[in-house]
Scaffold this active site. Structure first.
Site, mmCIF file in Angstrom:
data_model
loop_
_atom_site.group_PDB
_atom_site.id
_atom_site.type_symbol
_atom_site.label_atom_id
_atom_site.label_comp_id
_atom_site.label_asym_id
_atom_site.label_seq_id
_atom_site.Cartn_x
_atom_site.Cartn_y
_atom_site.Cartn_z
ATOM 1 N N CYS A 1 -16.960 -64.392 15.015
ATOM 2 C CA CYS A 1 -17.328 -62.827 14.629
ATOM 3 C C CYS A 1 -17.348 -62.953 13.065
ATOM 4 C CB CYS A 1 -16.071 -62.525 15.031
ATOM 5 S SG CYS A 1 -14.824 -62.156 14.125
ATOM 6 N N ASN B 1 -12.553 -63.286 11.939
ATOM 7 C CA ASN B 1 -11.949 -63.741 13.226
ATOM 8 C C ASN B 1 -10.421 -63.295 13.529
ATOM 9 O OD1 ASN B 1 -9.920 -66.938 13.698
ATOM 10 N ND2 ASN B 1 -11.678 -65.496 14.652
ATOM 11 N N CYS C 1 -10.989 -59.822 15.431
ATOM 12 C CA CYS C 1 -11.025 -58.805 16.177
ATOM 13 C C CYS C 1 -11.294 -58.565 17.651
ATOM 14 C CB CYS C 1 -12.262 -57.310 15.792
ATOM 15 S SG CYS C 1 -10.846 -56.683 14.413
ATOM 16 N N ARG C 2 -13.219 -59.018 16.586
ATOM 17 C CA ARG C 2 -13.876 -59.157 18.587
ATOM 18 C C ARG C 2 -13.702 -61.376 18.467
ATOM 19 N NH1 ARG C 2 -19.407 -57.888 15.718
ATOM 20 N NH2 ARG C 2 -18.079 -58.708 13.660
ATOM 21 N N SER C 3 -14.125 -61.899 17.679
ATOM 22 C CA SER C 3 -13.940 -63.757 18.106
ATOM 23 C C SER C 3 -12.562 -63.928 18.852
ATOM 24 C CB SER C 3 -14.150 -64.485 16.803
ATOM 25 O OG SER C 3 -13.780 -64.638 16.267
ATOM 26 N N ASP D 1 -18.737 -54.173 15.649
ATOM 27 C CA ASP D 1 -17.711 -54.240 15.573
ATOM 28 C C ASP D 1 -16.241 -53.063 15.274
ATOM 29 O OD1 ASP D 1 -15.184 -55.580 13.643
ATOM 30 O OD2 ASP D 1 -16.416 -55.748 11.909
#
Length: 164
Positions: free
Chosen positions: A9, A12, A14-16, A128
């Site tokens: 993401c 690095n 939140c999402r990933s 995001d």
């Protein structure tokens, strides 16, 4: 030979890391631990050295996932050791394909939600959640969990193909 997947993401945090934690749990549950490794990184280095966003950690822990994470930036040299690079949105997909040293490496980059058969093909981005509240992290987790089922099936097929 270990099959290596890296989720990417922006920062690095939140999402990933959420995708990494969920996918790692799926790999373990499927009995593929040791055959498949999950990792994550960001397209940018803004948060290098930091842990995952506290809201991501909370949502993951509330849903039974563990997370031990330190943010880092994706490096083009990694393509040579990775089998699959999973982008969390189309911006990451484009950035990663531009970073790919070869066309063969660029083909390794896929969108996470492309593994979700029910996803709207016109919008495969995982939004995001960083600038919103904890609810956005919950929605992100739902998308990641759903897509991880299809991703695991695809990775399992690759791993079993290598063993044959």
């Amino acid at each position: 030979m270990t099959y290596r997947v890296c989720f990417v993401c922006t920062g690095n945090i939140c999402r990933s890391p959420m995708a990494e934690a969920v996918f790692h749990a799926r790999v373990v549950d499927a009995g593929l631990d040791g055959l498949v490794e999950a990792d994550s990184a960001g397209t940018d280095g803004w948060h290098e050295g930091e842990g995952a966003d506290p809201r991501a950690v909370t949502v993951l822990e509330e849903n039974g996932y563990g997370v031990a994470h330190t943010a880092r930036q994706f490096q083009p040299s990694w393509f040579s050791r990775l089998d699959l690079v999973v982008a969390l949105d189309t911006g990451h997909l484009r950035a990663l394909r531009r970073l790919a040293p070869t066309e063969q490496d660029a083909v390794k980059v896929r969108l996470l939600r492309s593994y979700d058969a029910a996803a709207d093909r016109g919008d495969l981005d995982v939004p995001d959640p960083y600038y919103g509240g904890v609810d956005g992290f919950g929605e992100c987790l739902e998308m990641v969990e759903t897509a991880s089922t299809g991703l695991l099936a695809a990775v399992r097929e690759q791993v079993e193909g290598r063993a044959a």
